[in-house]
Scaffold this motif. Structure first.
Motif, PDB file in Angstrom:
ATOM      1  N   GLN A  50      -1.206 -56.065   0.123  1.00  0.00           N
ATOM      2  CA  GLN A  50      -2.394 -55.496   0.740  1.00  0.00           C
ATOM      3  C   GLN A  50      -2.907 -56.372   1.878  1.00  0.00           C
ATOM      4  OE1 GLN A  50      -5.722 -54.790  -1.882  1.00  0.00           O
ATOM      5  NE2 GLN A  50      -6.648 -53.320  -0.486  1.00  0.00           N
ATOM      6  N   ALA A  51      -2.871 -57.697   1.684  1.00  0.00           N
ATOM      7  CA  ALA A  51      -3.357 -58.602   2.734  1.00  0.00           C
ATOM      8  C   ALA A  51      -2.544 -58.442   4.016  1.00  0.00           C
ATOM      9  CB  ALA A  51      -3.301 -60.046   2.239  1.00  0.00           C
ATOM     10  N   THR A  52      -1.250 -58.284   3.874  1.00  0.00           N
ATOM     11  CA  THR A  52      -0.401 -58.068   5.049  1.00  0.00           C
ATOM     12  C   THR A  52      -0.763 -56.769   5.751  1.00  0.00           C
ATOM     13  OG1 THR A  52       1.398 -59.270   3.978  1.00  0.00           O
ATOM     14  CG2 THR A  52       1.987 -57.855   5.828  1.00  0.00           C
ATOM     15  N   ALA A  53      -0.947 -55.716   4.966  1.00  0.00           N
ATOM     16  CA  ALA A  53      -1.285 -54.414   5.554  1.00  0.00           C
ATOM     17  C   ALA A  53      -2.639 -54.474   6.258  1.00  0.00           C
ATOM     18  CB  ALA A  53      -1.292 -53.342   4.463  1.00  0.00           C
ATOM     19  N   VAL A  54      -3.631 -55.083   5.606  1.00  0.00           N
ATOM     20  CA  VAL A  54      -4.969 -55.202   6.203  1.00  0.00           C
ATOM     21  C   VAL A  54      -4.895 -56.029   7.487  1.00  0.00           C
ATOM     22  CG1 VAL A  54      -7.290 -56.151   5.886  1.00  0.00           C
ATOM     23  CG2 VAL A  54      -6.184 -54.896   4.021  1.00  0.00           C
ATOM     24  N   ALA A  79      -0.925 -52.021  -1.078  1.00  0.00           N
ATOM     25  CA  ALA A  79      -0.687 -51.920   0.361  1.00  0.00           C
ATOM     26  C   ALA A  79      -0.413 -50.471   0.752  1.00  0.00           C
ATOM     27  CB  ALA A  79       0.492 -52.805   0.763  1.00  0.00           C
ATOM     28  N   ILE A  80       0.384 -49.776  -0.066  1.00  0.00           N
ATOM     29  CA  ILE A  80       0.688 -48.372   0.221  1.00  0.00           C
ATOM     30  C   ILE A  80      -0.593 -47.540   0.210  1.00  0.00           C
ATOM     31  CG2 ILE A  80       1.861 -46.323  -0.676  1.00  0.00           C
ATOM     32  CD1 ILE A  80       4.023 -48.265  -1.788  1.00  0.00           C
ATOM     33  N   ARG A  81      -1.416 -47.724  -0.818  1.00  0.00           N
ATOM     34  CA  ARG A  81      -2.660 -46.930  -0.898  1.00  0.00           C
ATOM     35  C   ARG A  81      -3.569 -47.227   0.285  1.00  0.00           C
ATOM     36  NH1 ARG A  81      -1.579 -47.796  -6.271  1.00  0.00           N
ATOM     37  NH2 ARG A  81      -2.743 -49.744  -6.432  1.00  0.00           N
ATOM     38  N   ALA A  99       9.892 -40.340  11.996  1.00  0.00           N
ATOM     39  CA  ALA A  99       8.478 -39.990  12.149  1.00  0.00           C
ATOM     40  C   ALA A  99       8.101 -39.764  13.614  1.00  0.00           C
ATOM     41  CB  ALA A  99       7.605 -41.086  11.542  1.00  0.00           C
ATOM     42  N   VAL A 100       8.656 -40.562  14.525  1.00  0.00           N
ATOM     43  CA  VAL A 100       8.300 -40.374  15.932  1.00  0.00           C
ATOM     44  C   VAL A 100       8.849 -39.041  16.454  1.00  0.00           C
ATOM     45  CG1 VAL A 100       8.129 -42.849  16.398  1.00  0.00           C
ATOM     46  CG2 VAL A 100      10.298 -41.673  16.773  1.00  0.00           C
ATOM     47  N   LEU A 101       9.980 -38.591  15.926  1.00  0.00           N
ATOM     48  CA  LEU A 101      10.530 -37.294  16.340  1.00  0.00           C
ATOM     49  C   LEU A 101       9.783 -36.135  15.687  1.00  0.00           C
ATOM     50  CD1 LEU A 101      14.367 -38.054  16.216  1.00  0.00           C
ATOM     51  CD2 LEU A 101      12.859 -38.051  18.206  1.00  0.00           C
ATOM     52  N   ASP A 102       9.316 -36.349  14.465  1.00  0.00           N
ATOM     53  CA  ASP A 102       8.570 -35.302  13.761  1.00  0.00           C
ATOM     54  C   ASP A 102       7.118 -35.233  14.222  1.00  0.00           C
ATOM     55  OD1 ASP A 102      10.859 -34.743  12.340  1.00  0.00           O
ATOM     56  OD2 ASP A 102      10.281 -35.943  10.594  1.00  0.00           O
ATOM     57  N   GLY A 103       6.643 -36.295  14.851  1.00  0.00           N
ATOM     58  CA  GLY A 103       5.255 -36.309  15.306  1.00  0.00           C
ATOM     59  C   GLY A 103       4.244 -36.566  14.210  1.00  0.00           C
ATOM     60  N   ASP A 104       4.692 -37.184  13.111  1.00  0.00           N
ATOM     61  CA  ASP A 104       3.769 -37.404  11.979  1.00  0.00           C
ATOM     62  C   ASP A 104       3.745 -38.874  11.548  1.00  0.00           C
ATOM     63  OD1 ASP A 104       6.263 -37.691  10.858  1.00  0.00           O
ATOM     64  OD2 ASP A 104       5.926 -36.268   9.223  1.00  0.00           O
ATOM     65  N   ALA A 105       3.805 -39.780  12.515  1.00  0.00           N
ATOM     66  CA  ALA A 105       3.895 -41.205  12.178  1.00  0.00           C
ATOM     67  C   ALA A 105       2.714 -41.679  11.338  1.00  0.00           C
ATOM     68  CB  ALA A 105       3.996 -42.036  13.463  1.00  0.00           C
ATOM     69  N   ASN A 106       1.536 -41.098  11.556  1.00  0.00           N
ATOM     70  CA  ASN A 106       0.348 -41.557  10.832  1.00  0.00           C
ATOM     71  C   ASN A 106       0.391 -41.245   9.344  1.00  0.00           C
ATOM     72  OD1 ASN A 106      -0.723 -40.691  13.764  1.00  0.00           O
ATOM     73  ND2 ASN A 106      -1.837 -42.476  13.018  1.00  0.00           N
ATOM     74  N   THR A 107       1.181 -40.258   8.960  1.00  0.00           N
ATOM     75  CA  THR A 107       1.208 -39.850   7.557  1.00  0.00           C
ATOM     76  C   THR A 107       2.577 -40.042   6.910  1.00  0.00           C
ATOM     77  OG1 THR A 107       1.699 -37.565   8.218  1.00  0.00           O
ATOM     78  CG2 THR A 107      -0.618 -38.148   7.899  1.00  0.00           C
ATOM     79  N   ALA A 108       3.516 -40.583   7.666  1.00  0.00           N
ATOM     80  CA  ALA A 108       4.865 -40.749   7.120  1.00  0.00           C
ATOM     81  C   ALA A 108       4.886 -41.819   6.036  1.00  0.00           C
ATOM     82  CB  ALA A 108       5.827 -41.133   8.242  1.00  0.00           C
ATOM     83  N   GLN A 109       5.762 -41.641   5.070  1.00  0.00           N
ATOM     84  CA  GLN A 109       5.972 -42.667   4.040  1.00  0.00           C
ATOM     85  C   GLN A 109       7.454 -42.905   3.866  1.00  0.00           C
ATOM     86  OE1 GLN A 109       5.801 -41.492  -0.291  1.00  0.00           O
ATOM     87  NE2 GLN A 109       4.396 -39.938   0.480  1.00  0.00           N
ATOM     88  N   HIS A 110       7.776 -44.057   3.310  1.00  0.00           N
ATOM     89  CA  HIS A 110       9.158 -44.536   3.162  1.00  0.00           C
ATOM     90  C   HIS A 110      10.071 -43.399   2.717  1.00  0.00           C
ATOM     91  CE1 HIS A 110      12.420 -47.258   2.515  1.00  0.00           C
ATOM     92  NE2 HIS A 110      11.668 -48.342   2.510  1.00  0.00           N
ATOM     93  N   VAL A 129      -0.068 -40.700 -11.838  1.00  0.00           N
ATOM     94  CA  VAL A 129       0.967 -41.632 -11.374  1.00  0.00           C
ATOM     95  C   VAL A 129       0.272 -42.819 -10.725  1.00  0.00           C
ATOM     96  CG1 VAL A 129       2.894 -41.985  -9.789  1.00  0.00           C
ATOM     97  CG2 VAL A 129       2.667 -39.807 -11.008  1.00  0.00           C
ATOM     98  N   ASP A 130       0.573 -43.998 -11.209  1.00  0.00           N
ATOM     99  CA  ASP A 130       0.079 -45.226 -10.581  1.00  0.00           C
ATOM    100  C   ASP A 130       1.278 -45.919  -9.955  1.00  0.00           C
ATOM    101  OD1 ASP A 130      -1.183 -47.520  -9.780  1.00  0.00           O
ATOM    102  OD2 ASP A 130      -1.225 -48.416 -11.784  1.00  0.00           O
ATOM    103  N   ARG A 131       1.276 -45.965  -8.618  1.00  0.00           N
ATOM    104  CA  ARG A 131       2.425 -46.550  -7.919  1.00  0.00           C
ATOM    105  C   ARG A 131       2.202 -48.064  -7.806  1.00  0.00           C
ATOM    106  NH1 ARG A 131       5.091 -43.715  -2.579  1.00  0.00           N
ATOM    107  NH2 ARG A 131       7.160 -44.624  -2.851  1.00  0.00           N
ATOM    108  N   GLU A 132       2.937 -48.833  -8.568  1.00  0.00           N
ATOM    109  CA  GLU A 132       2.780 -50.287  -8.554  1.00  0.00           C
ATOM    110  C   GLU A 132       3.519 -50.923  -7.372  1.00  0.00           C
ATOM    111  OE1 GLU A 132       3.924 -51.862 -12.316  1.00  0.00           O
ATOM    112  OE2 GLU A 132       2.569 -50.552 -13.437  1.00  0.00           O
TER     113      GLU A 132
END
Length: 212
Positions: A50-54, A79-81, A99-110, A129-132
């Motif tokens: 999370q610290a890296t993402a922030v 970090a994902i959340r 994501a850049v081709l789909d135009g959805d980079a802001n909402t894309a996930q791995h 579901v709790d994603r650890e």
């Protein structure tokens, strides 16, 4: 310029629909005709917490996507959340390229884990579901049973991969081979039994969850 940024720029320069420019530090801008420009940070971190993402979101104006360039990069659940709540896409370089081709980079996930994550969340017997981590989900079923599920996306998971996941992320009840064409090697199944977990494909997992 950091090595991961050099590789990212070189990949976008190979003649695809997108071109990229370096904005400084770990940050690039990707321009694609008829699609929104994307500001992406390319991190070399082996683990994105999370610290890296922030830190990236606070320091990069207009950040659209955080890319973990290392193949072994692991993403922690917090970090994902944080990224998803703040409309910042996340994932590997392949995810960024799509994501850049789909135009959805802001909402894309791995992209490696996206489909499996969705399957779990949409399956009827699953309550929460709790994603650890990107590949570790703690699932609570509607009958109250809790299962910790790890994911391996390779075509033929090996015994070493099973043990490595267990050592890195701790005990799990089930290891799910999420590759739809995958078949765990017999040694992987045996390693799972020795550790105290089951190694299975989606059809078997679906039946296991439905029986609960």
């Amino acid at each position: 310029m950091n090595w991961q940024v050099k590789y990212a720029l070189a990949n976008f320069a190979k003649g695809g629909r997108s071109r990229a420019e370096h904005l400084g530090g770990d940050v690039i801008r990707i321009v694609t005709e008829d699609r929104p420009d994307v500001v992406a940070a390319i991190t070399a971190a082996a683990t994105v917490d999370q610290a890296t993402a922030v830190g990236y979101r606070d320091s990069v104006e207009g950040l659209d996507f955080l890319c973990g360039y290392r193949a072994e990069c692991v993403w922690e659940g917090k970090a994902i959340r944080y990224l998803e709540e703040n409309r910042v896409g996340w994932g590997n370089f392949g995810t960024l390229g799509s994501a850049v081709l789909d135009g959805d980079a802001n909402t894309a996930q791995h992209k490696i884990y996206k489909f499996a994550d969705r399957l779990l969340r949409q399956y009827g017997p699953v309550a929460t579901v709790d994603r650890e981590f990107d590949r570790i989900h703690r699932v609570t079923l509607r009958n109250g049973e809790v299962l910790r599920i790890g994911m391996i996306a390779d075509y033929e998971p090996t015994a070493d991969e099973v043990r490595t996941l267990w050592d890195r992320f701790g005990p799990v009840d089930i290891i799910w081979n999420t590759n739809p064409n995958g078949t765990p090697q017999p040694e992987a199944n045996e390693a799972g039994r020795e550790l105290g977990c089951e190694v299975m494909l989606w059809n078997a997992l679906r039946e296991r969850l439905a029986r609960a």
